[in-house]
Design a protein around this motif. Structure first.
Motif, PDB file in Angstrom:
ATOM      1  N   ILE A  15       8.446  -6.733  12.929  1.00 22.09           N
ATOM      2  CA  ILE A  15       7.583  -6.490  11.768  1.00 22.09           C
ATOM      3  C   ILE A  15       8.130  -7.227  10.560  1.00 22.09           C
ATOM      4  O   ILE A  15       9.270  -7.031  10.158  1.00 22.09           O
ATOM      5  N   LYS A  16       7.308  -8.100   9.990  1.00 21.69           N
ATOM      6  CA  LYS A  16       7.623  -8.763   8.731  1.00 21.69           C
ATOM      7  C   LYS A  16       6.655  -8.197   7.696  1.00 21.69           C
ATOM      8  O   LYS A  16       5.438  -8.302   7.860  1.00 21.69           O
ATOM      9  N   LEU A  17       7.201  -7.580   6.671  1.00 20.31           N
ATOM     10  CA  LEU A  17       6.332  -6.944   5.674  1.00 20.31           C
ATOM     11  C   LEU A  17       5.599  -7.991   4.840  1.00 20.31           C
ATOM     12  O   LEU A  17       6.204  -8.969   4.392  1.00 20.31           O
ATOM     13  N   PRO A  18       4.312  -7.757   4.603  1.00 25.66           N
ATOM     14  CA  PRO A  18       3.562  -8.638   3.706  1.00 25.66           C
ATOM     15  C   PRO A  18       3.916  -8.304   2.254  1.00 25.66           C
ATOM     16  O   PRO A  18       4.612  -7.324   1.987  1.00 25.66           O
ATOM     17  N   ALA A  19       3.417  -9.104   1.327  1.00 23.82           N
ATOM     18  CA  ALA A  19       3.497  -8.726  -0.081  1.00 23.82           C
ATOM     19  C   ALA A  19       2.672  -7.456  -0.249  1.00 23.82           C
ATOM     20  O   ALA A  19       1.670  -7.252   0.455  1.00 23.82           O
ATOM     21  N   ALA A  20       3.087  -6.597  -1.157  1.00 22.16           N
ATOM     22  CA  ALA A  20       2.343  -5.355  -1.403  1.00 22.16           C
ATOM     23  C   ALA A  20       0.931  -5.683  -1.865  1.00 22.16           C
ATOM     24  O   ALA A  20       0.739  -6.517  -2.760  1.00 22.16           O
ATOM     25  N   SER A  21      -0.048  -5.045  -1.251  1.00 18.48           N
ATOM     26  CA  SER A  21      -1.431  -5.241  -1.683  1.00 18.48           C
ATOM     27  C   SER A  21      -1.616  -4.625  -3.059  1.00 18.48           C
ATOM     28  O   SER A  21      -0.909  -3.695  -3.440  1.00 18.48           O
ATOM     29  N   GLN A  22      -2.558  -5.156  -3.783  1.00 19.29           N
ATOM     30  CA  GLN A  22      -2.810  -4.676  -5.133  1.00 19.29           C
ATOM     31  C   GLN A  22      -3.875  -3.572  -5.123  1.00 19.29           C
ATOM     32  O   GLN A  22      -4.708  -3.520  -4.220  1.00 19.29           O
ATOM     33  N   PRO A  23      -3.860  -2.706  -6.128  1.00 20.45           N
ATOM     34  CA  PRO A  23      -4.876  -1.651  -6.202  1.00 20.45           C
ATOM     35  C   PRO A  23      -6.292  -2.217  -6.213  1.00 20.45           C
ATOM     36  O   PRO A  23      -6.529  -3.302  -6.759  1.00 20.45           O
ATOM     37  N   ALA A  24      -7.214  -1.467  -5.630  1.00 17.03           N
ATOM     38  CA  ALA A  24      -8.608  -1.892  -5.544  1.00 17.03           C
ATOM     39  C   ALA A  24      -9.402  -1.537  -6.801  1.00 17.03           C
ATOM     40  O   ALA A  24     -10.543  -1.960  -6.943  1.00 17.03           O
ATOM     41  N   ASN A  29      -0.283   1.207  -7.929  1.00 17.12           N
ATOM     42  CA  ASN A  29       0.064   1.200  -6.506  1.00 17.12           C
ATOM     43  C   ASN A  29       0.911   2.407  -6.142  1.00 17.12           C
ATOM     44  O   ASN A  29       0.819   2.929  -5.041  1.00 17.12           O
ATOM     45  N   TYR A  30       1.758   2.809  -7.091  1.00 17.27           N
ATOM     46  CA  TYR A  30       2.649   3.936  -6.873  1.00 17.27           C
ATOM     47  C   TYR A  30       3.066   4.508  -8.215  1.00 17.27           C
ATOM     48  O   TYR A  30       2.965   3.852  -9.245  1.00 17.27           O
ATOM     49  N   VAL A  31       3.549   5.745  -8.175  1.00 18.12           N
ATOM     50  CA  VAL A  31       4.116   6.413  -9.347  1.00 18.12           C
ATOM     51  C   VAL A  31       5.371   7.138  -8.869  1.00 18.12           C
ATOM     52  O   VAL A  31       5.360   7.770  -7.806  1.00 18.12           O
ATOM     53  N   ILE A  32       6.439   7.026  -9.652  1.00 20.03           N
ATOM     54  CA  ILE A  32       7.672   7.742  -9.335  1.00 20.03           C
ATOM     55  C   ILE A  32       7.844   8.867 -10.341  1.00 20.03           C
ATOM     56  O   ILE A  32       7.774   8.637 -11.553  1.00 20.03           O
ATOM     57  N   GLY A  41      -3.642   5.519  -2.149  1.00 17.56           N
ATOM     58  CA  GLY A  41      -4.307   5.315  -0.869  1.00 17.56           C
ATOM     59  C   GLY A  41      -4.346   3.856  -0.459  1.00 17.56           C
ATOM     60  O   GLY A  41      -4.729   2.994  -1.246  1.00 17.56           O
ATOM     61  N   LYS A  42      -3.934   3.590   0.759  1.00 12.74           N
ATOM     62  CA  LYS A  42      -3.921   2.240   1.324  1.00 12.74           C
ATOM     63  C   LYS A  42      -4.708   2.231   2.619  1.00 12.74           C
ATOM     64  O   LYS A  42      -4.801   3.231   3.319  1.00 12.74           O
ATOM     65  N   GLY A  43      -5.257   1.060   2.924  1.00 12.28           N
ATOM     66  CA  GLY A  43      -5.971   0.867   4.179  1.00 12.28           C
ATOM     67  C   GLY A  43      -5.327  -0.237   4.985  1.00 12.28           C
ATOM     68  O   GLY A  43      -4.339  -0.838   4.562  1.00 12.28           O
ATOM     69  N   PRO A  44      -5.894  -0.530   6.152  1.00 11.15           N
ATOM     70  CA  PRO A  44      -5.321  -1.562   7.023  1.00 11.15           C
ATOM     71  C   PRO A  44      -5.499  -2.968   6.456  1.00 11.15           C
ATOM     72  O   PRO A  44      -6.422  -3.225   5.678  1.00 11.15           O
ATOM     73  N   SER A  45      -4.624  -3.858   6.882  1.00  8.01           N
ATOM     74  CA  SER A  45      -4.719  -5.257   6.460  1.00  8.01           C
ATOM     75  C   SER A  45      -5.972  -5.888   7.052  1.00  8.01           C
ATOM     76  O   SER A  45      -6.518  -5.411   8.052  1.00  8.01           O
ATOM     77  N   GLY A  46      -6.421  -6.944   6.426  1.00 12.28           N
ATOM     78  CA  GLY A  46      -7.604  -7.639   6.916  1.00 12.28           C
ATOM     79  C   GLY A  46      -8.913  -6.997   6.518  1.00 12.28           C
ATOM     80  O   GLY A  46      -9.979  -7.529   6.799  1.00 12.28           O
ATOM     81  N   ASN A  47      -8.856  -5.833   5.887  1.00  8.34           N
ATOM     82  CA  ASN A  47     -10.040  -5.131   5.407  1.00  8.34           C
ATOM     83  C   ASN A  47     -11.152  -4.984   6.448  1.00  8.34           C
ATOM     84  O   ASN A  47     -12.291  -5.377   6.214  1.00  8.34           O
ATOM     85  N   PRO A  48     -10.829  -4.411   7.625  1.00 12.14           N
ATOM     86  CA  PRO A  48     -11.901  -4.141   8.598  1.00 12.14           C
ATOM     87  C   PRO A  48     -12.888  -3.139   8.021  1.00 12.14           C
ATOM     88  O   PRO A  48     -12.537  -2.341   7.153  1.00 12.14           O
ATOM     89  N   ILE A  70       2.231  -0.224   7.574  1.00 10.99           N
ATOM     90  CA  ILE A  70       2.935  -1.447   7.163  1.00 10.99           C
ATOM     91  C   ILE A  70       2.595  -1.781   5.720  1.00 10.99           C
ATOM     92  O   ILE A  70       3.465  -2.190   4.946  1.00 10.99           O
ATOM     93  N   GLU A  71       1.343  -1.582   5.323  1.00 12.04           N
ATOM     94  CA  GLU A  71       0.949  -1.786   3.923  1.00 12.04           C
ATOM     95  C   GLU A  71       1.738  -0.852   3.000  1.00 12.04           C
ATOM     96  O   GLU A  71       2.199  -1.261   1.932  1.00 12.04           O
ATOM     97  N   VAL A  72       1.902   0.399   3.410  1.00 10.47           N
ATOM     98  CA  VAL A  72       2.664   1.368   2.609  1.00 10.47           C
ATOM     99  C   VAL A  72       4.134   0.958   2.534  1.00 10.47           C
ATOM    100  O   VAL A  72       4.750   1.022   1.467  1.00 10.47           O
ATOM    101  N   LEU A  73       4.699   0.514   3.641  1.00 11.50           N
ATOM    102  CA  LEU A  73       6.089   0.046   3.619  1.00 11.50           C
ATOM    103  C   LEU A  73       6.251  -1.126   2.649  1.00 11.50           C
ATOM    104  O   LEU A  73       7.259  -1.220   1.944  1.00 11.50           O
TER     105      LEU A  73
END
Length: 152
Positions: A15-24, A29-32, A41-48, A70-73
């Motif tokens: 597994i090679k992580l992609p760049a973090a996807s941006q908010p829609a 993307n996150y809050v600490i 909320g994240k969905g799968p890559s490729g936007n099926p 993987i998107e969350v990672l």
């Protein structure tokens, strides 16, 4: 997990992580807060597009949920600089875009949960809930939001 870094485990898994996807939309993307990191909320890559039970099988949904993991990672990596700063997965909530007759939401979300267990070991064990949704943004087959305890 046996002193091996998370990056080493990901590499061993191929597994090679992609760049973090941006908010829609207009959100982060996150809050600490303290030592909790909330991933939007994240969905799968490729936007099926489509629904489980009509357009996709449970097995395909499982793969989409894993891709979502993987998107969350990737978001965690972007937020923390290192996945080794993740102390544990706390909560996972999945929204499965499903037909009215579909009943295997839990099996779909296992794709996400299994990935967390493979990557983080015992620290990947989490509380979770899953819901069937009549509609989700962009007609994605699944959206997952999650909470992690992290080193800050």
């Amino acid at each position: 997990m046996s002193g091996q870094s998370v990056d080493d485990r990901l590499a061993a898994m191929g597994i090679k992580l992609p760049a973090a996807s941006q908010p829609a939309a207009k959100y982060a993307n996150y809050v600490i807060v303290n030592d909790l990191l909330f991933v939007s909320g994240k969905g799968p890559s490729g936007n099926p597009r489509g629904k489980l039970g009509t357009d996709y099988t449970t097995e395909e949904g499982y793969a989409f949920a894993r891709e979502t993991g993987i998107e969350v990672l990737a978001v965690l990596q972007s937020a923390l600089g290192s996945l080794d700063k993740v102390k544990r997965a706390v909560k996972v909530q999945g929204f499965v875009n499903a037909s009215e007759a579909f009943e295997e939401h839990h099996k779909v979300l296992n794709g996400f949960s299994d990935l967390l267990l493979e990557v983080f070991g015992d620290q990947g064990v989490h509380a979770r809930s899953v819901f069937g949704a009549v509609s989700v943004r962009d007609n994605l087959p699944i959206i997952v939001d999650s909470i992690f305890q992290v080193e800050v």
